[in-house]
Scaffold this motif. Structure first.
Motif, PDB file in Angstrom:
ATOM      1  N   UNK A  22       1.631  -6.781   3.453  1.00 22.58           N
ATOM      2  CA  UNK A  22       1.578  -6.345   4.843  1.00 22.58           C
ATOM      3  C   UNK A  22       1.201  -4.868   4.942  1.00 22.58           C
ATOM      4  N   UNK A  23       1.729  -4.051   4.054  1.00 25.38           N
ATOM      5  CA  UNK A  23       1.423  -2.624   4.044  1.00 25.38           C
ATOM      6  C   UNK A  23      -0.049  -2.386   3.724  1.00 25.38           C
ATOM      7  N   UNK A  24      -0.598  -3.196   2.836  1.00 25.24           N
ATOM      8  CA  UNK A  24      -1.991  -3.036   2.422  1.00 25.24           C
ATOM      9  C   UNK A  24      -2.983  -3.747   3.338  1.00 25.24           C
ATOM     10  N   UNK A  25      -2.499  -4.502   4.295  1.00 29.26           N
ATOM     11  CA  UNK A  25      -3.337  -5.358   5.133  1.00 29.26           C
ATOM     12  C   UNK A  25      -4.494  -4.638   5.815  1.00 29.26           C
ATOM     13  N   UNK A  26      -4.302  -3.429   6.293  1.00 32.86           N
ATOM     14  CA  UNK A  26      -5.338  -2.713   7.041  1.00 32.86           C
ATOM     15  C   UNK A  26      -6.286  -1.915   6.158  1.00 32.86           C
ATOM     16  N   UNK A  27      -6.164  -2.062   4.859  1.00 28.89           N
ATOM     17  CA  UNK A  27      -6.997  -1.298   3.938  1.00 28.89           C
ATOM     18  C   UNK A  27      -7.864  -2.238   3.117  1.00 28.89           C
ATOM     19  N   UNK A  28      -8.927  -1.713   2.608  1.00 27.98           N
ATOM     20  CA  UNK A  28      -9.855  -2.495   1.799  1.00 27.98           C
ATOM     21  C   UNK A  28      -9.344  -2.523   0.351  1.00 27.98           C
ATOM     22  N   UNK A  29      -8.606  -3.526   0.019  1.00 29.85           N
ATOM     23  CA  UNK A  29      -8.057  -3.684  -1.324  1.00 29.85           C
ATOM     24  C   UNK A  29      -9.071  -4.443  -2.163  1.00 29.85           C
ATOM     25  N   UNK A  30      -9.479  -3.832  -3.264  1.00 31.13           N
ATOM     26  CA  UNK A  30     -10.466  -4.449  -4.147  1.00 31.13           C
ATOM     27  C   UNK A  30      -9.803  -5.347  -5.180  1.00 31.13           C
ATOM     28  N   UNK A  31      -8.551  -5.036  -5.529  1.00 31.72           N
ATOM     29  CA  UNK A  31      -7.839  -5.797  -6.543  1.00 31.72           C
ATOM     30  C   UNK A  31      -6.346  -5.520  -6.404  1.00 31.72           C
ATOM     31  N   UNK A  32      -5.531  -6.544  -6.639  1.00 38.44           N
ATOM     32  CA  UNK A  32      -4.083  -6.396  -6.584  1.00 38.44           C
ATOM     33  C   UNK A  32      -3.469  -7.259  -7.671  1.00 38.44           C
ATOM     34  N   UNK A  33      -2.616  -6.658  -8.482  1.00 39.25           N
ATOM     35  CA  UNK A  33      -1.877  -7.391  -9.513  1.00 39.25           C
ATOM     36  C   UNK A  33      -0.404  -7.056  -9.345  1.00 39.25           C
ATOM     37  N   UNK A  34       0.456  -8.057  -9.416  1.00 40.61           N
ATOM     38  CA  UNK A  34       1.902  -7.876  -9.237  1.00 40.61           C
ATOM     39  C   UNK A  34       2.612  -8.574 -10.384  1.00 40.61           C
ATOM     40  N   UNK A  35       3.553  -7.878 -11.002  1.00 36.08           N
ATOM     41  CA  UNK A  35       4.311  -8.490 -12.096  1.00 36.08           C
ATOM     42  C   UNK A  35       5.739  -7.969 -12.094  1.00 36.08           C
ATOM     43  N   UNK A  36       6.629  -8.809 -12.577  1.00 36.63           N
ATOM     44  CA  UNK A  36       8.020  -8.399 -12.757  1.00 36.63           C
ATOM     45  C   UNK A  36       8.335  -8.473 -14.240  1.00 36.63           C
ATOM     46  N   UNK A  37       8.848  -7.393 -14.787  1.00 41.15           N
ATOM     47  CA  UNK A  37       9.154  -7.321 -16.212  1.00 41.15           C
ATOM     48  C   UNK A  37      10.626  -7.600 -16.477  1.00 41.15           C
ATOM     49  N   UNK A  38      11.448  -7.222 -15.574  1.00 43.79           N
ATOM     50  CA  UNK A  38      12.892  -7.404 -15.707  1.00 43.79           C
ATOM     51  C   UNK A  38      13.455  -7.646 -14.311  1.00 43.79           C
ATOM     52  N   UNK A  39      14.671  -8.122 -14.223  1.00 39.22           N
ATOM     53  CA  UNK A  39      15.243  -8.370 -12.887  1.00 39.22           C
ATOM     54  C   UNK A  39      15.321  -7.124 -12.008  1.00 39.22           C
ATOM     55  N   UNK A  40      15.318  -5.946 -12.622  1.00 39.71           N
ATOM     56  CA  UNK A  40      15.489  -4.727 -11.838  1.00 39.71           C
ATOM     57  C   UNK A  40      14.198  -3.951 -11.599  1.00 39.71           C
ATOM     58  N   UNK A  41      13.065  -4.436 -12.093  1.00 37.44           N
ATOM     59  CA  UNK A  41      11.833  -3.675 -11.872  1.00 37.44           C
ATOM     60  C   UNK A  41      10.630  -4.592 -11.707  1.00 37.44           C
ATOM     61  N   UNK A  42       9.679  -4.090 -10.954  1.00 31.80           N
ATOM     62  CA  UNK A  42       8.410  -4.797 -10.747  1.00 31.80           C
ATOM     63  C   UNK A  42       7.318  -3.741 -10.722  1.00 31.80           C
ATOM     64  N   UNK A  43       6.102  -4.211 -10.920  1.00 32.94           N
ATOM     65  CA  UNK A  43       4.969  -3.289 -10.942  1.00 32.94           C
ATOM     66  C   UNK A  43       3.797  -3.936 -10.222  1.00 32.94           C
ATOM     67  N   UNK A  44       3.121  -3.137  -9.429  1.00 38.15           N
ATOM     68  CA  UNK A  44       1.906  -3.582  -8.768  1.00 38.15           C
ATOM     69  C   UNK A  44       0.808  -2.588  -9.091  1.00 38.15           C
ATOM     70  N   UNK A  45      -0.377  -3.097  -9.345  1.00 42.38           N
ATOM     71  CA  UNK A  45      -1.546  -2.252  -9.556  1.00 42.38           C
ATOM     72  C   UNK A  45      -2.536  -2.611  -8.452  1.00 42.38           C
TER      73      UNK A  45
END
Length: 82
Positions: A22-45
């Motif tokens: 939703x935050x990125x909706x109004x922008x031209x996103x060329x690529x999005x990757x989302x991953x969770x490594x542990x229950x307490x952290x996640x990473x998006x590129x």
């Protein structure tokens, strides 16, 4: 196309990915990757055109789940299309 990669460190909660989209909706996103490594952290590129990078970074920093946003120019050999 000149683009920038933003690496976002998040605290994963219910709806984190939806809020990110939703935050990125109004922008031209060329690529999005989302991953969770542990229950307490996640990473998006997120890859966006360079002119939009600072604005996207500012918006991501305002999200409740975001712990850090690192902005870095994407290298030419990262799989981006010209």
């Amino acid at each position: 196309m000149e683009h920038t990669r933003l690496t976002v460190t998040l605290r994963p909660t219910t709806g984190t990915l939806a809020r990110l989209a939703s935050t990125l909706n109004n922008h031209r996103v060329l690529d999005l990757a989302f991953s969770t490594a542990a229950p307490a952290s996640a990473r998006a590129v997120v890859r966006v055109p360079r002119p939009e990078a600072v604005r996207v970074q500012q918006k991501l920093r305002r999200m409740v789940d975001v712990l850090d946003v690192a902005l870095e120019p994407a290298s030419p050999g990262d799989g981006a299309t010209p």
